[in-house]
Enzyme design. Structure first.
Site, mmCIF file in Angstrom:
data_model
loop_
_atom_site.group_PDB
_atom_site.id
_atom_site.type_symbol
_atom_site.label_atom_id
_atom_site.label_comp_id
_atom_site.label_asym_id
_atom_site.label_seq_id
_atom_site.Cartn_x
_atom_site.Cartn_y
_atom_site.Cartn_z
ATOM 1 N N GLN A 255 1.090 -1.010 0.332
ATOM 2 C CA GLN A 255 0.013 0.242 -0.682
ATOM 3 C C GLN A 255 1.101 1.405 -0.108
ATOM 4 O OE1 GLN A 255 -3.304 -0.023 -0.656
ATOM 5 N NE2 GLN A 255 -3.442 1.938 -0.339
ATOM 6 N N HIS A 258 2.416 3.258 -3.469
ATOM 7 C CA HIS A 258 1.441 3.786 -4.069
ATOM 8 C C HIS A 258 2.079 5.444 -4.001
ATOM 9 C CE1 HIS A 258 -1.569 1.876 -6.309
ATOM 10 N NE2 HIS A 258 -1.456 0.653 -4.908
ATOM 11 N N GLU A 323 -10.536 2.565 3.022
ATOM 12 C CA GLU A 323 -10.401 1.662 1.204
ATOM 13 C C GLU A 323 -10.623 0.466 1.799
ATOM 14 O OE1 GLU A 323 -7.486 3.332 -0.538
ATOM 15 O OE2 GLU A 323 -8.693 2.986 -2.909
ATOM 16 N N HIS A 324 -9.536 -0.128 1.989
ATOM 17 C CA HIS A 324 -9.123 -1.310 1.894
ATOM 18 C C HIS A 324 -8.710 -2.524 3.269
ATOM 19 C CE1 HIS A 324 -7.478 0.184 -1.637
ATOM 20 N NE2 HIS A 324 -7.275 -0.950 -2.239
ATOM 21 N N ASP A 357 -6.940 -5.956 -6.776
ATOM 22 C CA ASP A 357 -6.335 -4.542 -7.253
ATOM 23 C C ASP A 357 -6.268 -4.716 -8.835
ATOM 24 O OD1 ASP A 357 -5.960 -2.781 -5.647
ATOM 25 O OD2 ASP A 357 -3.943 -3.272 -4.658
ATOM 26 N N HIS A 416 -50.689 24.275 -8.919
ATOM 27 C CA HIS A 416 -50.360 22.740 -9.598
ATOM 28 C C HIS A 416 -51.921 22.530 -8.572
ATOM 29 C CE1 HIS A 416 -46.479 23.457 -8.785
ATOM 30 N NE2 HIS A 416 -46.579 21.668 -8.491
#
Lengths: 429, 429
Positions: A255, A258, A323-324, A357, A416
Site C-alpha cells: 500500500q 503507491h 478503503e481496503h 487490485d 398546481h
C-alpha cells in the site's frame, strides 16, 4: 512505522482524513485558467498545454490504428493473457450489477416505470508516467461497457516521444475503449467536459489523477457527471495473534509504495505482533524498487494501533472506514460481520489486496478517507441513468384529484391545484 | 411568455443551464464563516444564527413529542389521509428499487460478494416559509426508510413563534422520521455534517434549500454524502396539434409558480398552438395566488419553441434534457421512446406534473439543468452503500499468482508483487 495510542493521538484520524482535501489556492487559479482557455481555444489550447507540461508538440491527439497495433505487438503474450483473464473476472463480477427497468401497473389505468438506460458517452482519465496502470483502464472501462455506454473515450498524457505505454493501449483494446486521445491534466478534463474540435464532449468522467486533474474534475462537475474525487489510497489490516507478520508487512508495504500520501495501518490486539511486523518491514524493504516512497509514506501515515481486544480493534476499523480492509484473524468470516464501513474487505491470509487490485473481479476504485460511510466502489451503477415514467388515465386522475388538489393547496401552490382542476372543467375563470 | 427561434437564440439554452451555477463570492464567504462557527461552537452557534435569521432565541432545538401530537391534531383528517395515500404510493414505487447483496462462488475456493447495506444515519433538510412542503418530507424520508436507514434526522427552520408548520410535522410522522430539529440554513447543514451537542452527525444529507443551503451542502460534501445540488425547477411540454392549450397553459403556470428562476417551456410543431397557449396563460393567470412570481418566471425563463416537425421537437427535448417532460401528443407512448434525457416523463393529457409532484409514487426530486444526461431521480440507491468482499483460498491464489505478479511488475509495483510471492516463500531476502 510506529506504534500509536489512538486514545491519546486523536489527531491521527484527522490527519488521515484531511489528506484528501483540495484547498490549494495556486492550483485552483491555474486550473480555472486552463479550463477557460480550453473552452475558448479548443485543440489549440490542448496542444499548447501538452507542449508545456508533457514536453512535445503533437500534430494529432487521436491515437491511430497503427499505434494500437504496434502497442499490442509490443506487449508480451503472457501479459495480454493476464489482462484478458482479469477482464473476464471483472466482467463476471460486474455483470451481476446490471438491472432492468421496472413497471407497476396499478388498477389497470395507471402505469409507473423506472427506465434504466446507459449514459451515451463516457470519458476515462488514465494518468501517465509512473502511475500509468493498465489495471486502471480495465476497472474504469469494463463497468461502462457492461452498462451499455455507446462510446467510451479515454485520455492519457503522452510520453515525451509522443508514445503511450504499450500495456495501457493494450488494456484499452481488451476493455473495448472506442477512442484514445493523447492529452492529460486539467486541460484533458476540460476537453472531455466541454468538447473541442477533435475531442467529443462526454456525459461523465471517471478515473484517477493528480491534484490538477482532481481539481478540474471538481470544477466541471455539474456540467458533466464525475465519479468520486479519490483521495490517497489506504489499507487497514486487522490482525490477531494467529496472523503471519510476514504477510502483514508485505501488504502494508504494497500500500505504502503507491505514493507518499498513502496510508498503511495495522490494528492488532496482540502487542508482540506490532514488533514482529516492524522487524519484517525493515527486512522486506530491501527488496522494493520504490523504497524511498515506502519509507516516507510509512513515516507520515503509517501506524500500528495496539488494542486490548478484538472488539476495540473493530471500533478502530469502523471509525476509519478504510478503503481496503484486510482481515487476518483466525475467523475472518465471523469478524467481517462487525464491519460497518469499508470499501473492500479481504478475508483471510490468501486474499492480499493485490488480488483485488488486479484480478479477482470487484472494482479497485474504492471510497477513500472514510467516505465508505456513504459511498461505494465504482460499478455499473455509475454508468447508467434512471428516468421515471408516469401515465394516468382520465379515470385514474379523477379518483385521485381531490387528494392532489388538497396537498397542492396546503403547499400554497394554486397553479398546481389548477392544473388538475382545469382537466375537469373546475377552474373558475 | 414569448416565442423564440432556437436556431437564432442559442444563448437561451446557455441561460437556462446557467441558472444553477453557484458562484457568488459573498454567499461563499458567509457560508464559510457559518460552517467554521458551528464546528467551533456547536449548539451555541446554531442558536445565535437562528436568532439572527429566524428571529427567535430557542431553548431547545429538538421538536418535542407534545409538539408532534399538537401538529397532527392541527392537521385536517382529509389531509392526513391524502398524505398517507401518497406515502403508500411512494412506498410501492420505491420498494421495487431495493436490491440484494450478491455472491459469486468461483471454482469452490473463491468467494466474491457485493454487500448492499443501508446508511446508518441520514439528515433531511426541509425549507421553511413559503417553500415548506410536506411532499418534500415524504419524497426524502420514504426512500431512506425503505433502504433501511437506522435513523432519519430532519432539520427545518422554525417560524418566528418557534413553531413548525403542522403539515410538515405530520408528514414527518407519517414518513417515519426519527428526530426533528428546529434549525435551517447553512448552520443546519453544518450541524448535520459535523454534529453538535444536540444534533448528531449524519452520513448523508438530502433535500432542497436556498442558495445558502446549496452552497453549504457543496462545501461539506466529502465529509458527508449529499444528494444532487438541485437547480431551479423546470418543465418542458412537447405538444402537437392534438393537445389541449388549456392544459398546457395550466401546467406551464404550475411550474412557473415555484419561483422566479423556474423555467417553463413549450415545444410544438404546430404554430397556432403557440398563440392559443399564450392567450390561455393570460386568462388563467388571473386565478393564481402567486401571479407575480409566475409573470417574472415566464418573462425570464419561459419560452415557446416552434419547430417544423416532431423530429425537430425531439431534438430540442434532448438538447435540454428537462427535469419534467410532459408529452401531450396523440401518441405519447410512441413519442417517449425517442427521449434520451429527462428526469421524469409524463405521458398524455391526464398525467400533469402535479400528479408526480405529490402522489403517483415516483420521486419528485429530479435532475435539473440538463444533468439528466448523467444523473437520476432520488431513490433507494441514494441511501445504501456497497462494499466488496474477496476471499481467495491458498490454492486459488496459487492458480492466479503468476498473472497477478506479472501485472504488478508491469505497473512497477514490486511491493504488490512481493505481497503475493511472500505467501509462497518466493521473496528472496
Amino acid at each position: 512505522m510506529r506504534i500509536i495510542d489512538i486514545s491519546k493521538e486523536k489527531d491521527f484520524l484527522n490527519k488521515l482524513f484531511d489528506r484528501s482535501k483540495l484547498e490549494m489556492d495556486e492550483v485552483n487559479k491555474k486550473v480555472d485558467k486552463i479550463i477557460w482557455d480550453v473552452k475558448q481555444n479548443g485543440d489549440k489550447a490542448l496542444k499548447e498545454y501538452t507542449k508545456e507540461y508533457d514536453g512535445l508538440m503533437l500534430e494529432n491527439l487521436l491515437v491511430s490504428k497503427e499505434e494500437m497495433e504496434e502497442a499490442i505487438k509490443n506487449t508480451s503474450r503472457d501479459l495480454l493473457e493476464d489482462l484478458t483473464k482479469a477482464k473476464e473476472n471483472i466482467m463476471k463480477f460486474h455483470k451481476k450489477q446490471l438491472r432492468n427497468s421496472y413497471s407497476l401497473y396499478e388498477e389497470e389505468d395507471i402505469i409507473l416505470s423506472q427506465l434504466i438506460r446507459p449514459l451515451e458517452r463516457v470519458g476515462i482519465y488514465i494518468p501517465g508516467g509512473k502511475a500509468a496502470y493498465p489495471s486502471t483502464v480495465l476497472m474504469n472501462a469494463i463497468p461502462a461497457k457492461i452498462a451499455g455506454v455507446k462510446e467510451i473515450v479515454m485520455i492519457t498524457p503522452p510520453c515525451p516521444d509522443g508514445s503511450i505505454k504499450p500495456s495501457i493501449l493494450a488494456a484499452a483494446s481488451i476493455a473495448g475503449v472506442d477512442k484514445i486521445y493523447k492529452v492529460g491534466g486539467a486541460q484533458g478534463i476540460a476537453a472531455l467536459a466541454f468538447g473541442t474540435e477533435s475531442i467529443p464532449k462526454v456525459d461523465k468522467i471517471t478515473g484517477p489523477g493528480n491534484i490538477y486533474v482532481a481539481m478540474a474534475k471538481k470544477k466541471v462537475s455539474g456540467y458533466v457527471g464525475i465519479d468520486m474525487i479519490a483521495g490517497p489510497s489506504e489499507i487497514l489490516i486487522i490482525a490477531d495473534k494467529w496472523a503471519n507478520p510476514k504477510y502483514i508487512a508485505a501488504d502494508l508495504i504494497s500500500q505504502a509504495e503507491h505514493d507518499e500520501m498513502a496510508a498503511a495501518i495495522l490494528v492488532t490486539d496482540w502487542e508482540p505482533m506490532a514488533y514482529k511486523v516492524m522487524e519484517e518491514i525493515e527486512v522486506q524493504l530491501q527488496t522494493i524498487d520504490r523504497k524511498e516512497i515506502v519509507k516516507k509514506s510509512l513515516e507520515n501515515y503509517g501506524a500500528i494501533i495496539v488494542t486490548s481486544c478484538m472488539a476495540e480493534s473493530m471500533d478502530v476499523v469502523n471509525a476509519i472506514g478504510p478503503e481496503h480492509l484486510e482481515i487476518l484473524t483466525r475467523d475472518p468470516f465471523e469478524v467481517y460481520k462487525g464491519v460497518k464501513n469499508a470499501g473492500a474487505i479481504f478475508l483471510g491470509e490468501y486474499s492480499p489486496e493485490a488480488v483485488g487490485d488486479y484480478f479477482a473481479g470487484p472494482n479497485h476504485t474504492l471510497p477513500t478517507s472514510s467516505t465508505s460511510r456513504f459511498s461505494s466502489p465504482l460499478g455499473v451503477d455509475d454508468f447508467i441513468k434512471k428516468t421515471s415514467l408516469i401515465y394516468y388515465s382520465k379515470t385514474a386522475l379523477e379518483r385521485s384529484k381531490n387528494s392532489i388538489v388538497r396537498i397542492a393547496e396546503e403547499e400554497g401552490l394554486t397553479g398546481h391545484a389548477n392544473s388538475i382542476r382545469v382537466r375537469f372543467g373546475e377552474v373558475e375563470l
